[in-house]
Design a protein around this motif. Structure first.
Motif, PDB file in Angstrom:
ATOM      1  N   HIS B  60       3.359  45.413 -46.697  1.00  0.00           N
ATOM      2  CA  HIS B  60       2.109  44.729 -47.062  1.00  0.00           C
ATOM      3  C   HIS B  60       0.998  45.752 -47.309  1.00  0.00           C
ATOM      4  N   PHE B  61       1.183  46.627 -48.276  1.00  0.00           N
ATOM      5  CA  PHE B  61       0.216  47.709 -48.555  1.00  0.00           C
ATOM      6  C   PHE B  61      -0.108  48.492 -47.288  1.00  0.00           C
ATOM      7  N   HIS B  62       0.935  48.889 -46.572  1.00  0.00           N
ATOM      8  CA  HIS B  62       0.700  49.749 -45.423  1.00  0.00           C
ATOM      9  C   HIS B  62       1.099  51.175 -45.755  1.00  0.00           C
ATOM     10  N   GLN B  63       2.369  51.391 -46.067  1.00  0.00           N
ATOM     11  CA  GLN B  63       2.758  52.719 -46.554  1.00  0.00           C
ATOM     12  C   GLN B  63       2.690  52.787 -48.081  1.00  0.00           C
ATOM     13  N   PHE B  64       2.942  51.670 -48.742  1.00  0.00           N
ATOM     14  CA  PHE B  64       3.027  51.677 -50.207  1.00  0.00           C
ATOM     15  C   PHE B  64       1.851  50.925 -50.816  1.00  0.00           C
ATOM     16  N   LEU B  66      -0.419  50.354 -54.873  1.00  0.00           N
ATOM     17  CA  LEU B  66      -0.172  50.074 -56.283  1.00  0.00           C
ATOM     18  C   LEU B  66      -0.052  51.334 -57.146  1.00  0.00           C
ATOM     19  N   ASP B  67      -0.283  52.509 -56.569  1.00  0.00           N
ATOM     20  CA  ASP B  67      -0.008  53.733 -57.331  1.00  0.00           C
ATOM     21  C   ASP B  67       1.491  53.992 -57.409  1.00  0.00           C
ATOM     22  N   ASN B  68       2.257  53.331 -56.509  1.00  0.00           N
ATOM     23  CA  ASN B  68       3.691  53.611 -56.470  1.00  0.00           C
ATOM     24  C   ASN B  68       4.357  52.569 -55.580  1.00  0.00           C
ATOM     25  N   TYR B  69       4.407  51.340 -56.057  1.00  0.00           N
ATOM     26  CA  TYR B  69       4.943  50.271 -55.215  1.00  0.00           C
ATOM     27  C   TYR B  69       6.398  49.996 -55.609  1.00  0.00           C
ATOM     28  N   ASN B 152      10.186  43.448 -53.045  1.00  0.00           N
ATOM     29  CA  ASN B 152       8.800  43.143 -53.402  1.00  0.00           C
ATOM     30  C   ASN B 152       8.551  41.653 -53.610  1.00  0.00           C
ATOM     31  N   ILE B 153       7.942  41.030 -52.602  1.00  0.00           N
ATOM     32  CA  ILE B 153       7.468  39.642 -52.734  1.00  0.00           C
ATOM     33  C   ILE B 153       5.943  39.633 -52.749  1.00  0.00           C
ATOM     34  N   PHE B 154       5.325  40.779 -52.928  1.00  0.00           N
ATOM     35  CA  PHE B 154       3.937  40.982 -52.530  1.00  0.00           C
ATOM     36  C   PHE B 154       3.006  41.422 -53.666  1.00  0.00           C
ATOM     37  N   ALA B 155       3.481  42.310 -54.520  1.00  0.00           N
ATOM     38  CA  ALA B 155       2.617  42.904 -55.550  1.00  0.00           C
ATOM     39  C   ALA B 155       3.203  42.590 -56.923  1.00  0.00           C
ATOM     40  N   PRO B 156       2.745  41.493 -57.561  1.00  0.00           N
ATOM     41  CA  PRO B 156       3.353  41.085 -58.819  1.00  0.00           C
ATOM     42  C   PRO B 156       3.102  42.100 -59.943  1.00  0.00           C
ATOM     43  N   PRO B 157       3.983  42.138 -60.947  1.00  0.00           N
ATOM     44  CA  PRO B 157       5.112  41.236 -61.196  1.00  0.00           C
ATOM     45  C   PRO B 157       6.297  41.442 -60.238  1.00  0.00           C
ATOM     46  N   LEU B 158       6.949  40.320 -59.884  1.00  0.00           N
ATOM     47  CA  LEU B 158       8.024  40.318 -58.896  1.00  0.00           C
ATOM     48  C   LEU B 158       9.366  40.066 -59.576  1.00  0.00           C
TER      49      LEU B 158
END
Lengths: 121, 286
Positions: B60-64, B66-69, B152-158
């Motif tokens: 949930h955007f803890h280690q990863f 949107l620069d590299n998800y 990835n269920i979190f940062a679309p597109p999924l």
């Protein structure tokens, strides 16, 4: 518009207790500092020139305006988490558990039943 | 070959620990029932006597960020730190260090690549509440090695619901072919209907009780055909802006296979419907 950069602000501030404290106490100063020295960081040494906040995005961040952020498509998890960090305790003390979260929801009630702004980046 | 001893799919609720360990006078009225249900669910894992846990979650955007998800990622390390500062702050979750199993991680990664799932991997993964919540609910002693898998269920597109199911099927094949006498349990968490940071958040129930009812029925019956005929990114979004987490439940059904669950329970809480499913694949001496 840079949803990415708004999200980067929320992400970098939420994970750092010192930045979070400054964002609560003096949001305008923190947003200015962030745009100068934190937002452009790709890592400790490298800098990125790709993104910038628009005036509307900057103002929404300064005003802690989670309705505007929702409408811009900021990521819901980042937005909820950071504003809980800023407001939950004081709302809890005054109005009881979940009162901040419910006010947050009520302020967005005009979106009920509609397709929300996309958070895709 | 290894034995797939149990497959567990459940919702994860980061406030479970806080809700059930607060002083009794501060606890929500449903806390004792919630605790009873979770402890009964825990028993479905305990009696499978697992040696290794394959754990499915999502960062949930803890280690990863949107620069590299990563769309799909596997941990491949000898141990994993867990729980980030902002999770301690918001949810009151403790820090953990979980042992890894590099051999199974490596075998799983190669098996996934061989089956055309081109996974990212991490040799230094700090895991978040998507994996720590089920540790707290079903294995609180945190004494077994884990193989963490993020989807990835979190940062679309999924990826599509079908892709989640196929990934589950691939993981199942790989576990079944793992040359080891170990007993492996697969544990994954996601959500039923859920809203976060939107107008339907933190209501008296989840945002879409009808979806919840149907989703529980689908999973209990192992009805992947109905799921794939009805569940799209759009239908999930209609049921709540974080309902895409249901796709991790579809992934777990892929590991179990299209079978009726051996154990099904649920609890209607404020904000969300909790649900708990366990499958014992054929041949597993549970």
């Amino acid at each position: 518009m840079s949803k990415y950069y708004v999200n980067k602000f929320l992400y970098t501030v939420d994970r750092d207790p010192e930045l979070l404290r400054r964002y609560k106490e003096d949001p305008r100063a923190l947003v200015t500092t962030w745009e100068q020295s934190i937002g452009p960081k790709l890592n400790d040494y490298e800098r990125s020139t790709v993104h910038a906040l628009t005036d509307a995005e900057r103002e929404a961040l300064i005003q802690h305006d989670y309705v505007a952020l929702f409408e811009m498509g900021a990521h819901f998890f980042l937005s909820l988490t950071i504003f809980i960090a800023l407001y939950d305790e004081e709302y809890m003390a005054k109005h009881g558990p979940l009162s901040f979260q419910r006010e947050f929801a009520a302020k967005l009630s005009h979106w009920t039943g509609k397709e929300y702004p996309s958070v895709a980046t | 070959m290894a034995t797939l001893a149990a497959v567990l799919a459940s919702t994860h609720h980061p406030f479970y620990l806080k809700a059930t360990t607060a002083p009794p006078e501060q606890q929500m009225p449903q806390a004792p029932e919630w605790k009873r249900k979770v402890e009964a669910y825990r028993e479905t894992l305990t009696r499978a006597k697992p040696d290794i846990l394959v754990m499915v979650g999502a960062d949930h955007f803890h280690q990863f960020f949107l620069d590299n998800y990563p769309t799909f990622l596997i941990g491949k390390a000898r141990r994993y730190d867990a729980t980030f500062y902002n999770e301690e702050r918001e949810f009151g979750l403790p820090k953990y260090v979980l042992e890894g199993d590099e051999d199974l991680s490596g075998y799983m990664l190669q098996g996934l690549l061989d089956r055309e799932f081109d996974f990212a991997f991490s040799n230094e993964l700090k895991i978040d509440h998507s994996i720590i919540c089920p540790i707290i609910t079903v294995r609180p002693q945190a004494d077994l090695p884990v193989v963490p898998i993020y989807a990835n269920i979190f940062a679309p597109p999924l990826p599509s619901p079908k892709r989640f199911y196929k990934l589950g099927r691939a993981i199942r094949e790989i576990i079944d072919s793992y040359p080891s006498d170990k007993r492996i349990a697969a544990i994954g968490t996601g959500h039923l209907s859920l809203e976060l940071g939107g107008p339907r958040q933190f209501g008296e129930h989840g945002p879409d009780p009808e979806f919840d009812r149907q989703a529980i029925e689908w999973l209990a019956n192992g009805d992947i055909e109905a799921i794939l005929a009805n569940v799209t990114h759009e239908s999930l979004a209609k049921a709540g802006n974080a309902t895409a987490g249901f796709m991790d439940m579809i992934l777990m059904l892929g590991i179990a296979g299209p079978e009726k669950a051996a154990y099904v329970d649920n609890l209607d809480l404020f904000h969300t419907m909790e649900a708990y499913f366990t499958w014992y694949p054929e041949g597993a001496a549970a």
